[in-house]
Design a protein around this motif. Structure first.
Motif, short mmCIF file in Angstrom:
data_model
loop_
_atom_site.label_atom_id
_atom_site.label_comp_id
_atom_site.label_asym_id
_atom_site.label_seq_id
_atom_site.Cartn_x
_atom_site.Cartn_y
_atom_site.Cartn_z
N ILE A 125 41.51 83.09 46.71
CA ILE A 125 40.23 83.68 47.15
C ILE A 125 39.04 82.94 46.53
O ILE A 125 38.18 82.44 47.27
CB ILE A 125 40.18 85.19 46.84
CG1 ILE A 125 41.24 85.93 47.64
CG2 ILE A 125 38.79 85.75 47.14
CD1 ILE A 125 41.34 87.41 47.30
N PRO A 126 38.93 82.84 45.21
CA PRO A 126 37.77 82.13 44.65
C PRO A 126 37.75 80.66 45.00
O PRO A 126 36.67 80.06 45.16
CB PRO A 126 37.91 82.35 43.13
CG PRO A 126 39.35 82.65 42.92
CD PRO A 126 39.79 83.39 44.15
N GLU A 127 38.93 80.04 45.16
CA GLU A 127 38.97 78.63 45.54
C GLU A 127 38.41 78.44 46.95
O GLU A 127 37.66 77.48 47.22
CB GLU A 127 40.41 78.11 45.47
CG GLU A 127 40.54 76.63 45.83
CD GLU A 127 39.74 75.72 44.93
OE1 GLU A 127 39.28 74.67 45.42
OE2 GLU A 127 39.55 76.07 43.73
N ARG A 128 38.75 79.34 47.85
CA ARG A 128 38.24 79.27 49.21
C ARG A 128 36.73 79.49 49.25
O ARG A 128 36.00 78.79 49.98
CB ARG A 128 38.95 80.33 50.06
CG ARG A 128 38.67 80.24 51.55
CD ARG A 128 39.65 81.08 52.34
NE ARG A 128 39.55 82.51 52.05
CZ ARG A 128 40.48 83.23 51.44
NH1 ARG A 128 41.61 82.66 51.02
NH2 ARG A 128 40.32 84.52 51.22
N ILE A 129 36.24 80.42 48.46
CA ILE A 129 34.81 80.72 48.42
C ILE A 129 34.04 79.56 47.78
O ILE A 129 32.97 79.17 48.26
CB ILE A 129 34.56 82.04 47.68
CG1 ILE A 129 35.14 83.20 48.52
CG2 ILE A 129 33.08 82.27 47.42
CD1 ILE A 129 35.19 84.52 47.80
N ARG A 130 34.58 79.01 46.69
CA ARG A 130 33.93 77.87 46.04
C ARG A 130 33.85 76.68 47.00
O ARG A 130 32.83 76.00 47.08
CB ARG A 130 34.70 77.47 44.79
CG ARG A 130 34.01 76.37 43.97
CD ARG A 130 34.89 75.90 42.83
NE ARG A 130 35.96 75.06 43.30
CZ ARG A 130 35.87 73.73 43.44
NH1 ARG A 130 34.74 73.12 43.13
NH2 ARG A 130 36.88 73.02 43.88
N THR A 131 34.92 76.44 47.74
CA THR A 131 34.94 75.34 48.71
C THR A 131 33.86 75.53 49.77
O THR A 131 33.17 74.58 50.16
CB THR A 131 36.32 75.24 49.38
OG1 THR A 131 37.31 74.97 48.37
CG2 THR A 131 36.35 74.14 50.43
N LYS A 132 33.70 76.76 50.23
CA LYS A 132 32.69 77.06 51.25
C LYS A 132 31.29 76.76 50.73
O LYS A 132 30.50 76.07 51.39
CB LYS A 132 32.78 78.51 51.69
CG LYS A 132 31.71 78.91 52.71
CD LYS A 132 31.78 80.40 53.05
CE LYS A 132 31.26 81.26 51.92
NZ LYS A 132 31.16 82.69 52.31
N TYR A 133 30.98 77.28 49.54
CA TYR A 133 29.63 77.10 49.02
C TYR A 133 29.36 75.65 48.61
O TYR A 133 28.23 75.16 48.77
CB TYR A 133 29.38 78.05 47.85
CG TYR A 133 29.12 79.48 48.30
CD1 TYR A 133 28.11 79.77 49.21
CD2 TYR A 133 29.89 80.52 47.81
CE1 TYR A 133 27.89 81.07 49.64
CE2 TYR A 133 29.68 81.83 48.23
CZ TYR A 133 28.66 82.09 49.14
OH TYR A 133 28.44 83.38 49.56
#
Length: 250
Positions: free
Chosen positions: A139-147
């Motif tokens: 979850i945080p890896e996906r969100i970090r990648t997006k931002y």
């Protein structure tokens, strides 16, 4: 000083009265990050001067300039302080008011005692959702990648339009030097004037964080369904900014 405090410049009479040092890395809203060596200096200082350290690490999961660095991973940090985390940034639980504190057992217990006597805790369903999220590292890896992707796109657009823009260390805010005017004769005495011009003439919001001095604040927290929507928004942003003819004082 890359948004780091000058520890050597703090007078001894201040340290004699110091009970608590509060840090915030990755820093909000500047995006500045602290190297491990800085945390090592803080730990040594805290032991020497006998004060507690609290690092507000709410944005740590949005670190862009390498592996996220926790204050607590520095040897000795657990002896002097704690780190405060938020589910808002790295897990998209903004508004849920969920987070946690970790570190020195006595400081955590003191925090727990205050919480027990000041509020009743969050709705249990949100607590269970947060616990489930913490078990899923994707979850945080996906969100970090997006931002990170969005920030890279924004930096490129701003640079192409004449702005001085650099990738922040870790946040979804981006500060850039405010223009001093436009080729058509508009002049901006302060960043607030440039902000108002961007809103009124270009439909672009760059609201400063309190007094941002001579800087504008952009953000990549916009709504976009997919990368195509992101690209379309960036293309529109570029079209509006490039047509404004901004100028900067040398």
């Amino acid at each position: 000083n890359n948004f780091l405090p000058d520890l050597d410049a703090i007078p001894d009479d201040v340290f004699r009265r110091t009970k608590l040092m509060i840090l915030n890395y990755p820093n909000s809203p500047t995006g500045g990050t602290a190297p491990k060596s800085f945390f090592e200096d803080v730990v040594a200082l805290a032991k020497e001067k006998e004060f507690v350290v609290v690092n507000d690490a709410a944005h740590i999961m949005l670190t862009f300039d390498g592996k996220p660095t926790s204050f607590l991973e520095v040897p000795g940090a657990l002896d002097v302080g704690v780190e405060v985390h938020s589910m808002s940034k790295g897990y998209d639980m903004i508004g849920w008011r969920m987070g946690f504190v970790a570190g020195h057992p006595l400081v955590v217990k003191a925090f727990s005692d205050v919480k027990d006597n000041s509020d009743s805790g969050q709705f249990i369903a949100t607590q269970k959702a947060a616990a489930a999220a913490l078990d899923d590292d994707s979850i945080p890896e996906r969100i970090r990648t997006k931002y990170r992707r969005r920030m890279e796109k924004l930096v490129k657009v701003l640079r192409d339009c004449g702005f001085e823009a650099e990738m922040p260390g870790g946040t979804y805010f981006l500060y850039t030097k405010s223009p001093s005017g436009t080729a058509s004769g508009e002049t901006f005495a302060a960043s607030e004037d440039a902000t108002r011009f961007l809103i009124e003439e270009n439909g672009i919001v760059t609201v400063p964080w309190d007094d941002a001095g001579s800087f504008l604040r952009f953000s990549v927290t916009y709504i976009a369904e997919d990368e195509a929507a992101e690209d379309a928004l960036m293309a529109e942003t570029a079209a509006r900014l490039s047509g404004a003819g901004f100028q900067w004082k040398s």
